[in-house]
Design an enzyme around this catalytic site. Structure first.
Site, short mmCIF file in Angstrom:
data_model
loop_
_atom_site.label_atom_id
_atom_site.label_comp_id
_atom_site.label_asym_id
_atom_site.label_seq_id
_atom_site.Cartn_x
_atom_site.Cartn_y
_atom_site.Cartn_z
N GLU A 1 38.66 37.54 33.03
CA GLU A 1 37.68 36.57 32.52
C GLU A 1 37.17 36.92 31.13
O GLU A 1 36.64 36.06 30.40
CB GLU A 1 36.50 36.44 33.50
N CYS B 1 37.32 44.11 39.37
CA CYS B 1 36.69 45.38 39.02
C CYS B 1 35.82 45.89 40.17
O CYS B 1 36.33 46.38 41.17
CB CYS B 1 35.91 45.25 37.72
N HIS C 1 39.75 42.90 33.97
CA HIS C 1 38.85 41.75 33.82
C HIS C 1 39.53 40.60 33.09
O HIS C 1 39.38 40.46 31.87
CB HIS C 1 37.62 42.15 33.00
#
Length: 322
Positions: A246, A133, A244
């Site tokens: 994660e 990002c 993202h």
């Protein structure tokens, strides 16, 4: 869905990424860059004296693929960054909400680390870098000679599939990706986005980035603006995702602004593929800290997490540094 299928989803990517065991680092350490906390984040804390933080999801994301994490602090001298970058086996620029220029501690440290990564790889030291990002955006800024080729867009709290680009299989990321994972990213909304700036394919070319990087996939914002979602360098182990990965396994904020994070087994399996891929890239690097004591002092285990979601943050947990 049977338990064997779920196991295959989560761990299949690791098997697909398996590399020869000869000269292979089985104790990789990833340096994760910290950044300044926003005033709204500090307002949630009793102690207002923290100068940087890392969302714990990035740490868990790396640890879940068999690596350890060293936090990289901001506002340090050049020797600090040189020592850290010469001791870890890979570097991660996380997402966030600060400047990607050297007007922020994140941007200034990122520039020094990026320059080290380029120099190390040119000298024959395999040093992988991943930007997520904001980190993705910072890599584009640094690689485009400090020019910001970003367009305002509306892609916050949006889960998407990836539109794979011509030649995507001619890449490190996809040549190792199992066919079933390719189907997940291509057909299902497995990637989640929280960004308000995008790099269009046209600007990816106009900036000159297409000479050194390959745009592997794009996504679309709420206004149907197409933007680059995933890239990698043509020759060096530098990678970036605007989405993202994660967050799929490790972020659980339940407010409306974060409701799009997909936690289904397909999306979690995709997230683990990307973390496995990056950590396996780091296993090619044989750097180490000078002593065991120095390594232990640097590791994230010296810090405690704060359950920030309970305080009203979008992060479930975070590490804070002074």
């Amino acid at each position: 869905m049977g338990s064997s299928t779920a196991f295959h989803l989560v761990f299949g990517a690791l098997a697909a990424n398996a590399l020869p065991t000869v000269d292979y680092n089985f104790r990789p350490i990833i340096g994760v860059l910290s950044q300044e906390p926003s005033e709204s984040l500090l307002d949630l804390l009793e102690d207002k004296n923290y100068t940087s933080y890392i969302a714990a999801s990035y740490v868990k994301y790396i640890e879940g693929s068999g690596a350890r994490v060293v936090p990289i602090l901001i506002d340090q001298d050049d020797s600090y960054y040189e020592n850290i970058a010469s001791s870890v086996n890979g570097i991660l620029f996380p997402g966030g909400a600060v400047s990607i220029t050297n007007s922020s501690g994140y941007g200034a440290a990122g520039q020094k680390l990026y320059e080290h990564v380029i120099r190390a790889n040119m000298e024959g030291i395999y040093m992988p870098l991943w930007g997520t990002c904001l980190g993705f955006e910072m890599i584009t800024y640094l690689a485009a000679d400090f020019q910001r080729w970003l367009t305002r867009c509306d892609a916050s709290n949006k889960a998407d599939r990836l539109t794979l680009q011509e030649g995507y299989m001619d890449s490190r990321i996809f040549e190792q990706m199992p066919d079933y994972v390719i189907d997940y990213v291509r057909l299902l909304n497995t990637t989640v986005n929280f960004h308000r700036w995008c790099m269009t394919p046209e600007d990816f070319t106009a900036s000159g980035l297409s000479k050194d990087f390959k745009a592997l996939a794009t996504s679309y914002d709420f206004d149907n603006l197409e933007y680059v979602a995933l890239f990698e360098h043509n020759h060096l182990p530098i990678f970036g995702s605007q989405f993202h990965p994660e967050k799929n396994p490790y972020e659980w904020a339940s407010d409306e602004g974060h409701s799009a994070i997909p936690h289904d087994p397909f999306s979690v399996g995709v997230a683990h593929y990307f973390s496995n891929f990056f950590v396996n890239q780091a296993r090619y690097n044989k750097q180490a800290f000078a002593t065991k004591e120095e390594e232990q002092e640097a590791l994230i285990y010296n810090y405690d997490t704060i359950f920030t979601e309970a305080l009203g943050s979008s992060f479930t947990e975070a590490y804070f540094f002074r």
